[in-house]
Design an enzyme around this catalytic site. Structure first.
Site, mmCIF file in Angstrom:
data_model
loop_
_atom_site.group_PDB
_atom_site.id
_atom_site.type_symbol
_atom_site.label_atom_id
_atom_site.label_comp_id
_atom_site.label_asym_id
_atom_site.label_seq_id
_atom_site.Cartn_x
_atom_site.Cartn_y
_atom_site.Cartn_z
ATOM 1 N N SER A 265 0.806 -1.217 0.000
ATOM 2 C CA SER A 265 0.000 0.000 0.000
ATOM 3 C C SER A 265 0.840 1.268 0.000
ATOM 4 C CB SER A 265 -0.942 0.004 1.210
ATOM 5 O OG SER A 265 -1.814 -1.095 1.159
ATOM 6 N N HIS A 330 0.175 3.429 4.751
ATOM 7 C CA HIS A 330 -0.661 4.097 3.743
ATOM 8 C C HIS A 330 -0.422 5.606 3.754
ATOM 9 C CE1 HIS A 330 -2.580 0.275 4.696
ATOM 10 N NE2 HIS A 330 -3.319 0.355 3.597
#
Length: 391
Positions: A265, A330
């Site tokens: 991610s 993230h």
């Protein structure tokens, strides 16, 4: 007006002729069109050259040459810009001359061309998906040859699938693999107790918490990463991807010190956020169909994947005291995408070393990496952090 010094043309005559002969051959030498070695060609001689040999050029390249001629009101064309054009290398000054021209490119837009094969239609689609200026789209459409293909994003995705299949068979689990006691025992995931094994700060991208985690990352990686690589090349896209992944794991080690990390991610969010930011900044120039719908779908996918990561991190771990993987990676990827990534993807034909803003963000990123390294060496002991046992 294109700024250039007389020294621009003061280089080996043979080298320039060889460059011209390797592309669209036009019989031009400095002494024929620039007898005073001023670094410029007169507009009249430039137009004579185009009139005599324009049929030998790609039609879009001819359009760009005509636009360059019209952009300079002082009657002079920079010879080096002409050499750059013929060798498929455009300088920033050349690009500015086109953008500041007094007239638009004359022929129809690239999207109106007919009779294209499937591969050329794909290239045209990618051009409209990623580039905001018509002159850049036509330039890319003429110069792209699928050689090399977008191998980097495909190779990373295939490797992730292979690793996931291997652990799926080994653990006999395809959903929430992270809940298996053997999931973190491999050589790839980042674990705070094993942070001395520096490769784990990057190798964690090949491990995923489950098929839902892998599926969302693959979708964004292929739908956004592959077109970006086709336009910007593996080097630029790899730079953004690796910087996002490394920033993600270091961000976890600084802000969520006891948690492991898995998933791509960080790199994926760096690419997607950089692309979305460029679309927003060049909204009026982006001519891709359903751009608002595409942005909404990308944001929905990111939100769903991020929400899943937050839920998993807060969910009671299957094997305390080790928490579930962190979601901070993230955010590290988004931070890289909105800073370094935006600059890398902003001008696809301008070299990175010519962009001052790139060096500013790259210096800030390097400083963050150095601070993260020192943090991992000293902060855990100084703060007396109680880490979970090694897997």
């Amino acid at each position: 007006m294109v700024n250039s010094s007389p020294a621009v043309a003061a280089h080996a005559e043979g080298e320039e002729i060889e460059v011209l002969e390797s592309t669209d051959v036009l019989p031009v030498a400095p002494e024929d069109y620039d007898p005073e070695n001023s670094g410029f060609i007169s507009t009249e001689r430039f137009r004579d050259l185009l009139a005599a040999h324009g049929s030998e050029l790609d039609p879009h390249k001819l359009e760009v040459l005509l636009a360059l001629a019209d952009a300079n009101a002082d009657g002079k064309i920079c010879y080096q810009d002409f050499v750059n054009l013929m060798s498929n290398k455009r300088s920033n000054s050349f690009r500015q001359a086109i953008l500041q021209g007094s007239r638009q490119l004359r022929n129809s837009a690239l999207r109106e061309e007919v009779g294209l094969g499937l591969s050329r239609r794909l290239v045209r689609h990618v051009a409209y998906e990623t580039l905001p200026r018509e002159v850049d789209r036509k330039w890319y459409f003429d110069s792209y040859t699928y050689c090399p293909p977008p191998w980097l994003m495909l190779a990373i995705t295939i490797t992730e699938v292979v690793v996931f299949m291997y652990y799926g068979l080994q653990l006999n689990r395809w959903v929430l693999q992270v809940s298996s006691p053997y999931f973190l025992k491999g050589p790839l995931p980042y674990h705070p107790q094993l942070r001395a094994q520096a490769w784990r700060f990057l190798s964690y991208i090949f491990m995923h918490a489950g098929i839902e985690h892998l599926g969302l990352n693959m979708a964004m990686q292929l739908l956004v990463g592959v077109p970006l690589e086709m336009v910007h090349g593996a080097l630029r896209i790899g730079l953004v991807y690796v910087c996002g992944a490394l920033a993600g794991s270091l961000a976890v080690s600084v802000t969520d010190m006891t948690a492991p990390v898995v998933g791509s991610s960080g790199g994926v969010y760096a690419l997607v956020s950089a692309h979305l930011a460029n679309v927003v900044m060049n909204w009026s120039g982006m001519k891709c169909q359903f751009k608002l719908f595409r942005m909404a779908m990308a944001l929905v996918c990111m939100s769903v994947e991020f929400g899943r990561a937050v839920w998993l991190r807060c969910y009671p771990p299957a094997f305390p005291p080790c928490p579930n993987p962190s979601f901070v990676a993230h955010l590290g990827g988004v931070a890289v995408g909105l800073t370094l990534g935006v600059v890398v993807l902003q001008n696809y034909e301008q070299r990175l070393q010519e962009q001052s803003l790139f060096w500013i963000f790259f210096s800030v990123y390097t400083l963050f990496i150095l601070c993260g390294i020192f943090w991992n060496i000293f902060a855990y002991n100084l703060l007396d952090v109680k880490l979970p046992p090694p897997p």
